[in-house]
Design a protein around this motif. Structure first.
Motif, PDB file in Angstrom:
ATOM      1  N   VAL A  12     -15.283  11.607  15.065  1.00  0.00           N
ATOM      2  CA  VAL A  12     -16.188  10.607  14.322  1.00  0.00           C
ATOM      3  C   VAL A  12     -15.933   9.521  13.676  1.00  0.00           C
ATOM      4  CG1 VAL A  12     -17.389  12.941  14.690  1.00  0.00           C
ATOM      5  CG2 VAL A  12     -16.766  11.879  13.116  1.00  0.00           C
ATOM      6  N   ALA A  13     -14.021   9.284  12.808  1.00  0.00           N
ATOM      7  CA  ALA A  13     -14.526   7.599  12.757  1.00  0.00           C
ATOM      8  C   ALA A  13     -14.592   6.711  12.988  1.00  0.00           C
ATOM      9  CB  ALA A  13     -12.709   8.185  11.542  1.00  0.00           C
ATOM     10  N   PRO A  14     -14.880   5.264  12.846  1.00  0.00           N
ATOM     11  CA  PRO A  14     -14.946   4.465  13.760  1.00  0.00           C
ATOM     12  C   PRO A  14     -13.464   3.767  14.299  1.00  0.00           C
ATOM     13  CG  PRO A  14     -16.105   3.803  11.211  1.00  0.00           C
ATOM     14  CD  PRO A  14     -15.768   5.401  11.551  1.00  0.00           C
ATOM     15  N   GLN A  15     -13.320   3.495  14.888  1.00  0.00           N
ATOM     16  CA  GLN A  15     -12.043   3.216  15.802  1.00  0.00           C
ATOM     17  C   GLN A  15     -11.012   2.259  15.063  1.00  0.00           C
ATOM     18  OE1 GLN A  15     -10.081   5.652  18.128  1.00  0.00           O
ATOM     19  NE2 GLN A  15     -12.189   7.174  17.214  1.00  0.00           N
ATOM     20  N   ASP A  16     -11.870   1.170  14.625  1.00  0.00           N
ATOM     21  CA  ASP A  16     -11.588   0.400  14.338  1.00  0.00           C
ATOM     22  C   ASP A  16     -10.459  -0.313  12.318  1.00  0.00           C
ATOM     23  OD1 ASP A  16     -13.508  -0.049  13.623  1.00  0.00           O
ATOM     24  OD2 ASP A  16     -14.169  -2.240  14.123  1.00  0.00           O
ATOM     25  N   ALA A  17     -11.193   0.980  11.647  1.00  0.00           N
ATOM     26  CA  ALA A  17     -11.076   1.168  10.291  1.00  0.00           C
ATOM     27  C   ALA A  17      -9.775   1.484  10.018  1.00  0.00           C
ATOM     28  CB  ALA A  17     -11.634   2.203   9.812  1.00  0.00           C
ATOM     29  N   ASP A  18      -8.897   0.462   9.672  1.00  0.00           N
ATOM     30  CA  ASP A  18      -7.716   0.633   9.074  1.00  0.00           C
ATOM     31  C   ASP A  18      -7.496   1.056   8.471  1.00  0.00           C
ATOM     32  OD1 ASP A  18      -6.327   0.979  11.409  1.00  0.00           O
ATOM     33  OD2 ASP A  18      -5.948  -1.068  11.775  1.00  0.00           O
ATOM     34  N   LEU A  19      -6.653   1.310   7.303  1.00  0.00           N
ATOM     35  CA  LEU A  19      -6.011   1.391   6.206  1.00  0.00           C
ATOM     36  C   LEU A  19      -5.073   0.758   5.870  1.00  0.00           C
ATOM     37  CD1 LEU A  19      -7.935   5.157   5.268  1.00  0.00           C
ATOM     38  CD2 LEU A  19      -8.917   3.207   4.608  1.00  0.00           C
ATOM     39  N   PRO A  20      -4.306   0.313   4.695  1.00  0.00           N
ATOM     40  CA  PRO A  20      -2.833   0.238   4.030  1.00  0.00           C
ATOM     41  C   PRO A  20      -2.345   0.762   4.239  1.00  0.00           C
ATOM     42  CG  PRO A  20      -4.299  -0.060   2.436  1.00  0.00           C
ATOM     43  CD  PRO A  20      -5.336   0.446   3.259  1.00  0.00           C
ATOM     44  N   ALA A  21      -1.581   0.695   5.003  1.00  0.00           N
ATOM     45  CA  ALA A  21      -0.243   1.556   5.232  1.00  0.00           C
ATOM     46  C   ALA A  21       0.593   2.002   3.795  1.00  0.00           C
ATOM     47  CB  ALA A  21       0.450   1.222   6.099  1.00  0.00           C
ATOM     48  N   ALA A  22       1.455   1.220   3.557  1.00  0.00           N
ATOM     49  CA  ALA A  22       2.299   0.711   2.284  1.00  0.00           C
ATOM     50  C   ALA A  22       2.145   1.671   1.288  1.00  0.00           C
ATOM     51  CB  ALA A  22       2.466  -0.399   2.121  1.00  0.00           C
ATOM     52  N   ALA A  23       0.541   1.418   1.041  1.00  0.00           N
ATOM     53  CA  ALA A  23      -0.124   2.309  -0.608  1.00  0.00           C
ATOM     54  C   ALA A  23      -0.377   3.409  -0.159  1.00  0.00           C
ATOM     55  CB  ALA A  23      -1.250   1.652  -0.689  1.00  0.00           C
ATOM     56  N   LEU A  24      -0.294   4.310   1.062  1.00  0.00           N
ATOM     57  CA  LEU A  24      -0.853   5.450   1.102  1.00  0.00           C
ATOM     58  C   LEU A  24       0.264   6.379   1.699  1.00  0.00           C
ATOM     59  CD1 LEU A  24      -3.656   4.785   4.255  1.00  0.00           C
ATOM     60  CD2 LEU A  24      -3.428   5.950   1.690  1.00  0.00           C
ATOM     61  N   LEU A  25       1.152   5.341   2.446  1.00  0.00           N
ATOM     62  CA  LEU A  25       2.577   6.836   2.198  1.00  0.00           C
ATOM     63  C   LEU A  25       3.386   6.629   0.973  1.00  0.00           C
ATOM     64  CD1 LEU A  25       3.865   4.649   6.057  1.00  0.00           C
ATOM     65  CD2 LEU A  25       2.860   7.393   5.756  1.00  0.00           C
ATOM     66  N   GLN A  26       3.185   5.846   0.424  1.00  0.00           N
ATOM     67  CA  GLN A  26       3.791   5.448  -0.554  1.00  0.00           C
ATOM     68  C   GLN A  26       3.560   6.366  -1.696  1.00  0.00           C
ATOM     69  OE1 GLN A  26       3.871   1.175  -2.386  1.00  0.00           O
ATOM     70  NE2 GLN A  26       5.757   1.699  -0.942  1.00  0.00           N
ATOM     71  N   ALA A  27       2.504   7.180  -1.786  1.00  0.00           N
ATOM     72  CA  ALA A  27       1.969   7.997  -2.191  1.00  0.00           C
ATOM     73  C   ALA A  27       2.138   8.640  -2.233  1.00  0.00           C
ATOM     74  CB  ALA A  27      -0.200   8.645  -2.033  1.00  0.00           C
ATOM     75  N   MET A  28       3.003  10.052  -1.290  1.00  0.00           N
ATOM     76  CA  MET A  28       3.807  10.891  -0.456  1.00  0.00           C
ATOM     77  C   MET A  28       5.142  10.735  -1.229  1.00  0.00           C
ATOM     78  SD  MET A  28       2.464  11.491   2.802  1.00  0.00           S
ATOM     79  CE  MET A  28       0.986  10.280   3.859  1.00  0.00           C
ATOM     80  N   ARG A  29       5.181  11.844  -2.106  1.00  0.00           N
ATOM     81  CA  ARG A  29       6.343  11.832  -2.876  1.00  0.00           C
ATOM     82  C   ARG A  29       7.275  13.112  -1.887  1.00  0.00           C
ATOM     83  NH1 ARG A  29       5.640  15.162  -7.632  1.00  0.00           N
ATOM     84  NH2 ARG A  29       4.871  16.816  -6.623  1.00  0.00           N
ATOM     85  N   LEU A  30       6.672  13.503  -0.771  1.00  0.00           N
ATOM     86  CA  LEU A  30       7.750  14.168   0.169  1.00  0.00           C
ATOM     87  C   LEU A  30       8.777  13.907   1.451  1.00  0.00           C
ATOM     88  CD1 LEU A  30       6.388  18.080   0.444  1.00  0.00           C
ATOM     89  CD2 LEU A  30       8.254  16.967  -1.053  1.00  0.00           C
ATOM     90  N   ILE A  31       9.366  13.444   1.452  1.00  0.00           N
ATOM     91  CA  ILE A  31      10.143  12.429   2.340  1.00  0.00           C
ATOM     92  C   ILE A  31       9.687  12.967   4.249  1.00  0.00           C
ATOM     93  CG2 ILE A  31      11.686  11.387   3.701  1.00  0.00           C
ATOM     94  CD1 ILE A  31      13.082  10.939   0.821  1.00  0.00           C
ATOM     95  N   GLU A  32       9.509  14.241   4.279  1.00  0.00           N
ATOM     96  CA  GLU A  32       9.484  14.355   5.661  1.00  0.00           C
ATOM     97  C   GLU A  32       7.893  14.954   5.801  1.00  0.00           C
ATOM     98  OE1 GLU A  32       9.368  19.214   6.741  1.00  0.00           O
ATOM     99  OE2 GLU A  32      11.332  18.529   5.581  1.00  0.00           O
ATOM    100  N   LEU A  33       6.991  14.592   4.689  1.00  0.00           N
ATOM    101  CA  LEU A  33       6.029  14.767   5.093  1.00  0.00           C
ATOM    102  C   LEU A  33       5.896  13.184   5.212  1.00  0.00           C
ATOM    103  CD1 LEU A  33       2.974  15.671   5.224  1.00  0.00           C
ATOM    104  CD2 LEU A  33       2.941  15.130   2.973  1.00  0.00           C
TER     105      LEU A  33
END
Length: 134
Positions: free
Chosen positions: A82-103
């Motif tokens: 149900v999320a808006p199809q045009d809603a984007d979030l900043p990729a770099a900040a989100l991906l850097q929050a994850m410590r597990l490289i595989e994830l």
């Protein structure tokens, strides 16, 4: 292709909210299944001998954790649809929050959640069916 079906993109400036929610739902579902498997394997082995109250409480906590992960997985799956199809979030900040490289790589490339692997592998394949390896 819907926004939540596309990869999150290694060089992408944004991650579709629906993709992020969908991937999170899949990861939580895999973890809930792994926790349930652990619970089902531990419970019977501890009950015949009786367990101290703190161990019983830990098993109850595992059950609660499994139920919460399953519920959150369902919530994220619905939110993804149900999320808006045009809603984007900043990729770099989100991906850097994850410590597990595989994830992080699974999120980055839109790969499916890794299915829960068996917790124990029987040594029966080598001729002894009484021993299990963690």
């Amino acid at each position: 292709m819907r926004a939540h079906d596309k990869p999150l993109g290694p060089g992408s400036a944004g991650i579709a909210l629906s993709a992020l929610l969908g991937q999170s739902a899949a990861e939580l579902a895999a973890l809930a299944q792994l926790a349930a498997d652990l619970q089902h394997r531990l419970g019977p082995s501890l009950m015949p001998a009786g367990v101290p109250p703190d161990v019983a409480q830990a098993l109850q906590s595992l059950d609660r954790m499994t139920q919460v992960m399953d519920d959150l997985s369902q919530l994220m799956a619905v939110a993804s649809r149900v999320a808006p199809q045009d809603a984007d979030l900043p990729a770099a900040a989100l991906l850097q929050a994850m410590r597990l490289i595989e994830l992080r790589n699974r999120f980055r490339h839109g790969q499916p959640a890794r299915p829960a692997a068996p917790l124990m592998t029987p040594l029966a394949e080598k001729g002894n069916d009484d021993v299990f390896w963690l």
